[in-house]
Design a protein around this motif. Structure first.
Motif, short mmCIF file in Angstrom:
data_model
loop_
_atom_site.label_atom_id
_atom_site.label_comp_id
_atom_site.label_asym_id
_atom_site.label_seq_id
_atom_site.Cartn_x
_atom_site.Cartn_y
_atom_site.Cartn_z
N THR B 187 16.53 -4.82 20.63
CA THR B 187 15.87 -4.12 19.61
C THR B 187 14.68 -3.46 20.57
OG1 THR B 187 14.54 -6.09 19.13
CG2 THR B 187 16.47 -5.43 17.73
N GLU B 188 13.85 -2.65 19.74
CA GLU B 188 12.64 -1.89 20.68
C GLU B 188 11.64 -2.69 20.64
OE1 GLU B 188 12.36 1.45 21.53
OE2 GLU B 188 14.71 1.34 21.26
N GLU B 189 11.42 -3.87 19.79
CA GLU B 189 10.31 -4.75 20.11
C GLU B 189 10.72 -5.59 21.34
OE1 GLU B 189 11.89 -4.96 17.12
OE2 GLU B 189 10.64 -3.71 15.89
N LYS B 191 12.56 -4.91 23.65
CA LYS B 191 12.43 -4.00 24.99
C LYS B 191 11.06 -3.88 25.52
CE LYS B 191 16.50 -1.06 24.55
NZ LYS B 191 16.90 0.43 24.30
N GLU B 192 10.19 -3.58 24.39
CA GLU B 192 8.69 -3.64 24.58
C GLU B 192 8.03 -4.72 25.33
OE1 GLU B 192 5.47 -1.75 25.35
OE2 GLU B 192 7.18 -0.78 24.47
N ARG B 195 9.44 -5.12 28.55
CA ARG B 195 9.09 -4.27 29.77
C ARG B 195 7.57 -4.61 30.26
NH1 ARG B 195 9.30 0.52 26.73
NH2 ARG B 195 11.68 0.89 27.54
#
Lengths: 75, 244, 334
Positions: B187-189, B191-192, B195
């Protein structure tokens, strides 16, 4: 034998001389023809000389003719 | 002489007659015909000369024509060669263009396909989590609450636990770029989080994400030329090796 | 098939020939040919002389004179035809004048190959003699020559005559064989008798030929030409080279040979054509049908050959005269 008959016989005998001329012309022409046959390029010269030779050989026959004519008409 | 008919008078008449004939023939027959023969010979010679000149001219013309022909052939060959070269260049360009287009199209298609797969896997992830929760529920009852379970599953798939990437703990990795492989799309969260965590720990500027369902779960992190295998399949493999 | 065969008036030639032979047989049955009286001298057509010259004597019109006039007219016609053709400006004459021109060209080329640079001088004699003798010889072939003429009463060798129409008579064979000796009767004097059978004509031509040969030799070699006959230089050096006397004798023989040339020239032509005429008479009397035609063909050939030989010998003697004799050749040719 009268003179007229002797004249005729004499003229006939005179013309016997033409035998020689005839033989001469025959030999001459035979030689010329052989020459032309062997070398056709020279036919002009050979012919000229042949006619000249015939003329000389024939002259003998012509003397016979003259003598015969003289016997017949002049003598 | 009389019998032979020879007579001086007639002889003179014949000589005069021949003289007359000779003069007339020479003046009106032989002289014109000799001139005619000369003229004709000259005209024939002239004609021959003309013919020779014409033949030379024709030979020259033929030579010229030959030269022109040779030149024209050379030019034609040159043109054909140039045209061929140009055509080859063009065809190479076209082929290169086509190849690049095809490559682009393939890349686009791959990207599309990857996106589609990621989307489908993302859908599947929810169902897998539900299935796993149902299975766990059946096995161990209501020992765990639903929220806890979901967190566990997410941790399983994303390899991220309480804001940190699990595999990166206590490793002194560093590199300019990092690649993260996960079994299911993150999910984007997540991935953030990954990263930020990788950037802070390894110093990598670029982080790319890839999906590979064959690793079953967890994360595989490639930083530079090093690979950190935190995947479930890798753990199962090492477990198998240690067992056997 | 039939169209390829030659025809005259639409009748095939073989039938025409056959008809002529049949007609000839009838003619020979009705009026049998008579052997004419043969004599060397030309016959006189009139008893009165035309005119009398102071030294030479009376001048009669003879039957060879008419032949001379006929031959001259034919030559004038030929001359006119050729002159007109040449004047028209075309380089290649057509038709009759073309044939004459081709004949003359053959003679000219022959002269050129023999005489070299003297061609232009010698050729007119060659051409004129050949053409004149040819025309004269072929007048023998004209029908009526020697056979149409005046009937003369004679005391011997005569033949009886028979009236055909009011003014025309014909000789017939005497009764009881052909022996007409010592019989009074008539004899035929033809209006025209071939000029070559007149010794005056042939001797005149021979004299001209030999004389002009000397003239041309003199023109070509100058006075040195006559050293061929009287070899003075050989006689001068006779003490150094005794063999020179033979050269001198040979020179004298050359004179004899020139004179014999006159004789042989004149009697060759006369003898051939006169013999031909007599042959035609005799054959015409013995075998009046068909055979004379064959001998007429022979006479065409003989006439051409004799004309050609006369001209050619003149040409050859003239070109020999221009080339000098012995050592003179070196001087004058280079």
């Amino acid at each position: 034998m009268d003179a007229a008959a002797a004249k005729l016989i004499g003229a006939g005998i005179a013309m016997l001389g033409t035998i020689g001329a005839g033989l001469g012309i025959g030999i001459l022409v035979s030689g010329a023809v052989q020459g032309i046959a062997r070398n056709p390029d020279a036919s002009g010269d050979v012919q000229t000389n042949m006619i000249l030779g015939i003329a000389f050989a024939e002259a003998v026959a012509i003397y016979c003719l003259v003598v015969a004519l003289l016997i017949l008409f002049v003598g | 002489m009389e019998a032979l008919g020879l007579n001086l008078g007639y002889l003179l008449v014949q000589i005069l007659n021949f003289a007359l004939v000779f003069i007339v023939l020479r003046a009106f027959v032989f002289k014109p015909i000799m001139d005619l023969l000369d003229k004709r010979r000259k005209s024939i010679a002239q004609g021959l000369q003309d013919a020779q000149v014409a033949a030379e001219a024709r030979a020259n013309a033929e030579k010229d024509a030959q030269e022109i022909l040779t030149k024209a052939q050379a030019e034609a060959n040159q043109n054909i060669r140039e045209a061929t070269e140009r055509a080859e260049v063009v065809s190479k360009e076209i082929m290169a263009q086509a190849e690049s287009d095809a490559a682009k199209a393939r890349e686009a298609a791959l990207a599309d396909a990857g996106l589609e797969r990621d989307r489908m896997l993302a859908d599947v992830r929810g169902q897998v989590a539900a299935l796993a929760m149902a299975a766990t529920h059946k096995l161990i009852g209501d020992a765990l609450d639903e929220k806890r379970q979901r967190a566990l599953i997410d941790e399983f798939f994303s390899g991220v636990k309480s804001g940190e990437v699990v595999v990166l703990e206590d490793t002194g990795l560093s590199g300019a770029s990092a690649e993260i492989i996960s079994a299911l799309p993150l999910t984007e969260e997540e991935k953030e989080i990954v990263r930020q965590d990788i950037t802070s720990k390894t110093g990598s500027q670029t982080v790319t994400f890839r999906v590979d369902p064959s690793i079953l779960g967890g994360l595989v992190v490639k930083v530079g030329d090093k690979v950190l295998d935190g995947s479930v399949s890798g753990q199962l493999e090492s477990l198998q090796q240690s067992l056997s | 098939m039939n169209n390829t065969r030659p025809r005259i008036l639409g009748i095939p030639n073989r039938y025409l020939t056959l008809a002529i032979i049949v007609l000839g047989i009838f003619a020979a049955r009705v009026y049998a040919p008579v052997l004419p009286h043969i004599q060397v001298a030309p016959e006189r057509l009139s008893h009165q002389p035309l005119f009398t010259l102071p030294v030479i004597g009376p001048f009669y019109l003879t039957n060879t004179m008419t032949a001379m006039v006929i031959a001259d007219i034919i030559l004038l016609l030929i001359t006119f035809a050729v002159w007109k053709a040449v004047k028209s400006g075309s380089l290649v004459p057509q038709g009759f004048s073309g044939a004459i021109e081709a004949f003359i060209e053959v003679l000219y080329n022959m002269t050129e190959s023999t005489a070299g640079k003297w061609t232009k001088k010698i050729f007119p004699y060659f051409g004129a003699i050949t053409l004149l003798v040819l025309v004269v010889n072929w007048t023998e072939l004209i029908p009526g020559v020697d056979t149409i003429g005046i009937l003369e009463p004679v005391v011997e060798h005569g033949n009886p005559i028979e009236q055909v129409t009011s003014n025309i008579y014909t000789l017939i064979r005497p009764e009881g064989g052909t022996d007409s000796d010592h019989a009074a009767g008539f004899t035929l004097i033809g209006f025209v008798r071939t000029l070559s059978t007149d010794l005056n004509f042939t001797v005149a031509l021979a004299l001209i030929s030999v004389f002009m040969t000397q003239v041309i030799g003199f023109q070509a070699l100058g006075p040195g030409y006559f050293s061929k006959f009287i070899n003075i230089s050989a006689l001068w050096n006779v003490f150094n080279k005794p063999m020179g006397i033979i050269d001198f004798a040979v020179g004298l023989l050359e004179i004899v040979s020139e004179i014999s040339k006159i004789l042989s020239f004149s009697f060759r032509l006369f003898g051939n054509i006169f013999a031909g005429t007599v042959l035609l008479f005799v054959i015409g009397t013995l075998v009046p049908v068909l055979a004379p035609s064959l001998f007429l063909m022979l006479e065409i050939f003989v006439g051409l050959i004799q004309a050609f030989v006369f001209g050619m010998l003149t040409m050859v003697f003239m070109s020999l005269a221009t080339k000098g004799h012995g050592d003179h050749e070196e001087q004058h040719d280079h």
